[in-house]
Design a protein around this motif. Structure first.
Motif, PDB file in Angstrom:
ATOM      1  N   MET A 142       0.846  -1.194   0.000  1.00 31.73           N
ATOM      2  CA  MET A 142       0.000   0.000   0.000  1.00 31.73           C
ATOM      3  C   MET A 142       0.887   1.252   0.000  1.00 31.73           C
ATOM      4  N   LYS A 143       0.550   2.184  -0.850  1.00 33.01           N
ATOM      5  CA  LYS A 143       1.310   3.437  -0.911  1.00 33.01           C
ATOM      6  C   LYS A 143       0.784   4.368   0.173  1.00 33.01           C
ATOM      7  N   GLU A 144       1.668   4.744   1.079  1.00 30.67           N
ATOM      8  CA  GLU A 144       1.180   5.525   2.211  1.00 30.67           C
ATOM      9  C   GLU A 144       2.087   6.674   2.626  1.00 30.67           C
ATOM     10  N   TYR A 145       3.214   6.843   1.962  1.00 31.23           N
ATOM     11  CA  TYR A 145       4.155   7.892   2.347  1.00 31.23           C
ATOM     12  C   TYR A 145       4.001   9.140   1.499  1.00 31.23           C
ATOM     13  N   THR A 146       4.339  10.277   2.107  1.00 39.26           N
ATOM     14  CA  THR A 146       4.515  11.528   1.378  1.00 39.26           C
ATOM     15  C   THR A 146       6.014  11.755   1.268  1.00 39.26           C
ATOM     16  N   ILE A 182       5.257   5.436  -2.196  1.00 40.64           N
ATOM     17  CA  ILE A 182       4.987   6.879  -2.185  1.00 40.64           C
ATOM     18  C   ILE A 182       3.593   7.155  -2.749  1.00 40.64           C
ATOM     19  N   ASP A 183       2.737   7.729  -1.913  1.00 42.47           N
ATOM     20  CA  ASP A 183       1.395   8.121  -2.337  1.00 42.47           C
ATOM     21  C   ASP A 183       1.426   9.527  -2.942  1.00 42.47           C
ATOM     22  N   THR A 184       2.116  10.435  -2.255  1.00 41.70           N
ATOM     23  CA  THR A 184       2.131  11.847  -2.647  1.00 41.70           C
ATOM     24  C   THR A 184       3.561  12.368  -2.645  1.00 41.70           C
ATOM     25  N   ILE A 185       3.890  13.141  -3.673  1.00 41.19           N
ATOM     26  CA  ILE A 185       5.146  13.896  -3.686  1.00 41.19           C
ATOM     27  C   ILE A 185       4.748  15.359  -3.571  1.00 41.19           C
ATOM     28  N   THR A 186       5.312  16.053  -2.606  1.00 41.49           N
ATOM     29  CA  THR A 186       5.068  17.483  -2.486  1.00 41.49           C
ATOM     30  C   THR A 186       6.373  18.203  -2.801  1.00 41.49           C
ATOM     31  N   LEU A 187       6.308  19.081  -3.799  1.00 40.42           N
ATOM     32  CA  LEU A 187       7.512  19.706  -4.353  1.00 40.42           C
ATOM     33  C   LEU A 187       7.838  21.050  -3.723  1.00 40.42           C
ATOM     34  N   TYR A 188       9.099  21.186  -3.328  1.00 36.42           N
ATOM     35  CA  TYR A 188       9.655  22.450  -2.855  1.00 36.42           C
ATOM     36  C   TYR A 188      10.924  22.748  -3.645  1.00 36.42           C
ATOM     37  N   LEU A 189      10.883  22.442  -4.941  1.00 36.64           N
ATOM     38  CA  LEU A 189      11.988  22.720  -5.863  1.00 36.64           C
ATOM     39  C   LEU A 189      11.431  23.604  -6.967  1.00 36.64           C
ATOM     40  N   ASN A 190      12.164  24.646  -7.343  1.00 37.05           N
ATOM     41  CA  ASN A 190      11.664  25.475  -8.432  1.00 37.05           C
ATOM     42  C   ASN A 190      11.728  24.675  -9.741  1.00 37.05           C
ATOM     43  N   PRO A 223       3.743   7.979  -8.071  1.00 36.40           N
ATOM     44  CA  PRO A 223       2.881   8.368  -6.946  1.00 36.40           C
ATOM     45  C   PRO A 223       1.430   8.522  -7.415  1.00 36.40           C
ATOM     46  N   ARG A 224       0.515   8.553  -6.467  1.00 37.47           N
ATOM     47  CA  ARG A 224      -0.887   8.811  -6.811  1.00 37.47           C
ATOM     48  C   ARG A 224      -1.048  10.265  -7.257  1.00 37.47           C
ATOM     49  N   ARG A 225      -0.307  11.169  -6.580  1.00 36.03           N
ATOM     50  CA  ARG A 225      -0.407  12.592  -6.927  1.00 36.03           C
ATOM     51  C   ARG A 225       0.877  13.332  -6.596  1.00 36.03           C
ATOM     52  N   LYS A 243       3.921  15.769 -18.352  1.00 34.54           N
ATOM     53  CA  LYS A 243       4.469  14.404 -18.225  1.00 34.54           C
ATOM     54  C   LYS A 243       3.657  13.588 -17.219  1.00 34.54           C
ATOM     55  N   LEU A 244       3.271  14.227 -16.121  1.00 35.03           N
ATOM     56  CA  LEU A 244       2.456  13.538 -15.113  1.00 35.03           C
ATOM     57  C   LEU A 244       1.102  13.138 -15.698  1.00 35.03           C
ATOM     58  N   LYS A 245       0.495  14.075 -16.419  1.00 34.13           N
ATOM     59  CA  LYS A 245      -0.811  13.794 -17.028  1.00 34.13           C
ATOM     60  C   LYS A 245      -0.707  12.605 -17.984  1.00 34.13           C
ATOM     61  N   ASN A 246       0.329  12.597 -18.815  1.00 33.44           N
ATOM     62  CA  ASN A 246       0.531  11.488 -19.761  1.00 33.44           C
ATOM     63  C   ASN A 246       0.732  10.160 -19.041  1.00 33.44           C
ATOM     64  N   ALA A 247       1.287  10.201 -17.825  1.00 28.02           N
ATOM     65  CA  ALA A 247       1.544   8.983 -17.053  1.00 28.02           C
ATOM     66  C   ALA A 247       0.346   8.598 -16.177  1.00 28.02           C
ATOM     67  N   GLY A 248      -0.719   9.403 -16.231  1.00 27.14           N
ATOM     68  CA  GLY A 248      -1.900   9.101 -15.429  1.00 27.14           C
ATOM     69  C   GLY A 248      -1.738   9.417 -13.950  1.00 27.14           C
ATOM     70  N   ILE A 249      -0.842  10.367 -13.637  1.00 26.32           N
ATOM     71  CA  ILE A 249      -0.597  10.755 -12.247  1.00 26.32           C
ATOM     72  C   ILE A 249      -1.289  12.097 -11.985  1.00 26.32           C
ATOM     73  N   GLU A 250      -2.090  12.140 -10.937  1.00 24.64           N
ATOM     74  CA  GLU A 250      -2.781  13.377 -10.569  1.00 24.64           C
ATOM     75  C   GLU A 250      -1.774  14.418 -10.110  1.00 24.64           C
ATOM     76  N   TYR A 251      -2.123  15.691 -10.292  1.00 21.83           N
ATOM     77  CA  TYR A 251      -1.310  16.758  -9.720  1.00 21.83           C
ATOM     78  C   TYR A 251      -2.208  17.916  -9.373  1.00 21.83           C
TER      79      TYR A 251
END
Length: 120
Positions: free
Chosen positions: A1-5, A57-65, A81-83, A98-106
């Motif tokens: 189960m994916k459960e990490y951020t 990894i369920d969610t990646i939260t970005l803090y990179l420009n 990731p899921r999103r 790229k995320l959209k093409n891979a079916g990953i929510e953002y």
């Protein structure tokens, strides 16, 4: 189960939003992994600078420009990731495509705000 951020762009500097996000995610009982350009620790969460091939990894939260995201496109997509959350200042049409093409929510949102209004 994916459960990490996965917090990408994590910093030990308590003034940084990425640091605040790790601490707030923990306060809300989320499981957290952290990636940054320097190894360190935030409240017992290790910051790694290695591109670990996590499978949970369920969610990646970005803090990179957007410029600093480029070298990590394949890594992010490979984690499947899921999103992905684009925090203010990290919005990136190229990666979003790229995320959209891979079916990953953002979403373009602030992790800190999402947590505080129970929308995470």
């Amino acid at each position: 189960m994916k459960e990490y951020t996965l917090v990408m762009g994590a910093s030990e500097n308590v003034q940084r939003y990425s640091n605040m996000a790790v601490r707030k995610l923990l306060n809300y009982n989320h499981k957290v992994k952290a990636f940054g350009n320097r190894e360190g620790e935030i409240n017992s969460v290790a910051i790694t600078k290695d591109l670990i091939p996590y499978t949970d990894i369920d969610t990646i939260t970005l803090y990179l420009n957007p410029t600093n995201q480029k070298p990590f496109y394949d890594y992010i997509l490979g984690l499947n990731p899921r999103r992905v959350i684009f925090n203010p200042g990290t919005e990136n049409r190229e990666l979003q495509g790229k995320l959209k093409n891979a079916g990953i929510e953002y979403e373009e949102a602030c992790t800190l705000v999402l947590l505080s209004i129970n929308k995470y």
